[in-house]
Design an enzyme around this catalytic site. Structure first.
Site, PDB file in Angstrom:
ATOM      1  CG  ASN A   1      44.657  41.798  36.172  1.00 50.02           C
ATOM      2  OD1 ASN A   1      45.807  42.973  35.884  1.00 50.02           O
ATOM      3  ND2 ASN A   1      44.327  41.696  34.875  1.00 50.02           N
ATOM      4  CD1 TRP A   2      43.515  46.487  41.100  1.00 51.05           C
ATOM      5  CD2 TRP A   2      45.406  47.017  42.326  1.00 51.05           C
ATOM      6  NE1 TRP A   2      42.996  45.971  42.539  1.00 51.05           N
ATOM      7  CE2 TRP A   2      44.618  46.589  43.306  1.00 51.05           C
ATOM      8  CE3 TRP A   2      46.367  47.576  42.228  1.00 51.05           C
ATOM      9  CZ2 TRP A   2      44.956  46.178  44.755  1.00 51.05           C
ATOM     10  CZ3 TRP A   2      46.917  47.341  44.385  1.00 51.05           C
ATOM     11  CH2 TRP A   2      46.341  46.623  44.687  1.00 51.05           C
ATOM     12  CE  LYS A   3      42.307  43.606  33.428  1.00 53.76           C
ATOM     13  NZ  LYS A   3      40.951  43.267  33.001  1.00 53.76           N
ATOM     14  CG  HIS A  44      45.245  39.187  31.060  1.00 57.63           C
ATOM     15  ND1 HIS A  44      44.145  40.347  29.962  1.00 57.63           N
ATOM     16  CD2 HIS A  44      44.420  39.284  32.236  1.00 57.63           C
ATOM     17  CE1 HIS A  44      43.760  40.373  30.853  1.00 57.63           C
ATOM     18  NE2 HIS A  44      43.046  39.890  31.907  1.00 57.63           N
ATOM     19  CD  GLU A  56      42.911  43.375  29.179  1.00 55.39           C
ATOM     20  OE1 GLU A  56      43.682  43.434  30.479  1.00 55.39           O
ATOM     21  OE2 GLU A  56      41.548  43.094  29.700  1.00 55.39           O
ATOM     22  CD  GLU A 109      40.692  35.667  33.221  1.00 57.95           C
ATOM     23  OE1 GLU A 109      40.502  36.442  34.395  1.00 57.95           O
ATOM     24  OE2 GLU A 109      42.034  36.955  32.683  1.00 57.95           O
ATOM     25  N   GLY A 129      35.628  42.249  31.565  1.00 56.94           N
ATOM     26  CA  GLY A 129      35.419  43.797  31.778  1.00 56.94           C
ATOM     27  C   GLY A 129      33.904  43.445  30.557  1.00 56.94           C
ATOM     28  CB  SER A 174      32.151  40.324  34.569  1.00 55.97           C
ATOM     29  OG  SER A 174      32.646  40.812  33.509  1.00 55.97           O
ATOM     30  N   GLY A 224      39.376  41.664  37.559  1.00 60.57           N
ATOM     31  CA  GLY A 224      39.690  42.584  37.623  1.00 60.57           C
ATOM     32  C   GLY A 224      38.785  44.163  37.670  1.00 60.57           C
ATOM     33  N   GLY A 225      38.169  44.026  37.169  1.00 65.25           N
ATOM     34  CA  GLY A 225      37.532  45.775  37.493  1.00 65.25           C
ATOM     35  C   GLY A 225      36.451  46.179  38.840  1.00 65.25           C
TER      36      GLY A 225
END
Ligand code: PGA
Length: 254
Positions: free
Chosen positions: A8-10, A96, A98, A168, A174, A215, A236-237
């Site tokens: 997930n590159w956001k 998600h 966010e 999640e 993150g 994470s 993600g990150g």
């Protein structure tokens, strides 16, 4: 069913950076083609088409970070499931945290999106998870069960449909600090139990995958993958670092 690792590159990369990363990952995971793992990358809308082209005929599949539930019409800025299908998307992240936080997305909207995605033949990746305060108030299980139920209630799942539920924990996303693997296992079992209330055992076992996100990195992934119900990861990150992401896929294959 194959395990799955989803990037997930956001909203992190330019088009050029996105394409470079997609190519790097495509090259890096080529050797895992027949190793029982699905690899998915989810770029921003603006990069979907070009990434789709770049990964065509590879073992990396395309996913979107969101979708709107209507098929077409006067919905400024909306992107429908049909549009995503048309450009080669197979997966779509829905709900998600966010999206829930910054776009005020609620369970009803998540439900509409899941329904639309399944109707169009996309595989929804439904994100559920508790906030830190909810955890402190011992409401974790309640939140997860409610989110899973509301997202799926009343939706018929055909033999050909596939669904992914991602646990999640919001407070971990993150943060660089994942939960313990046993905690993910526990939450995944809660999710599975709820799915078994809604669908037959056969359907839950054959059409659903329950994964963990928050994470994840190439080190802690090894503990998670040993858990019985953890069938993959939403990353993600660490998915922004090509080599690191490939290492995560490698750990899942082993
Ligand atoms: P993270 O993000 O790996 O950076 O915690 C996961 C996610 O938001 O899906």
């Amino acid at each position: 069913m194959n395990k799955i690792v989803i990037a997930n590159w956001k909203m992190n990369l330019s088009l050029r950076q996105t394409l470079d990363l997609a190519k790097k990952i495509k090259k890096g995971v080529k050797k895992f083609r027949k190793k029982g793992v699905d690899v998915v990358v989810c770029p921003s809308y603006t990069a979907l088409s070009e990434v789709g082209e770049a990964i065509r005929k590879s073992n990396v599949k395309l996913g979107s970070q969101d979708v709107f539930w209507e098929e077409k019409g006067p919905f400024t800025s909306g992107v429908s499931s049909l549009m995503l299908k048309e450009i080669g998307c197979k997966y779509v992240i829905v709900g998600h945290s966010e999206r829930r936080r910054y776009w005020n997305e609620d369970d009803w909207m998540v439900h509409q999106k899941v329904k639309a995605a399944i109707k169009a033949g996309l595989i929804p990746i439904i994100c559920v998870g508790e906030k830190f305060e909810e955890r402190k108030d011992h409401k974790k299980d309640h939140v997860i069960i409610k989110q899973v139920s509301r997202a799926l209630e009343g939706i018929k799942i055909k033999k050909t449909d596939k669904v992914i539920v991602a646990y999640e924990p919001v407070w971990v996303i993150g943060s660089g600090q994942a939960v313990k693997p046993e905690e993910a296992e526990y939450a995944n079992k809660v999710i599975k139990t709820r799915l078994l209330d809604l669908y037959s055992k056969k359907l839950v076992n054959e059409n659903f995958r329950i994964i963990y996100g928050g994470s994840v990195d190439s080190k802690n992934v090894k503990g998670f993958i040993q858990q019985e119900t953890v069938q993959g990861f939403l990353v993600g990150g660490k998915s922004l670092e090509g080599e690191e992401f490939v290492k995560i896929v490698k750990a899942v294959v082993k």
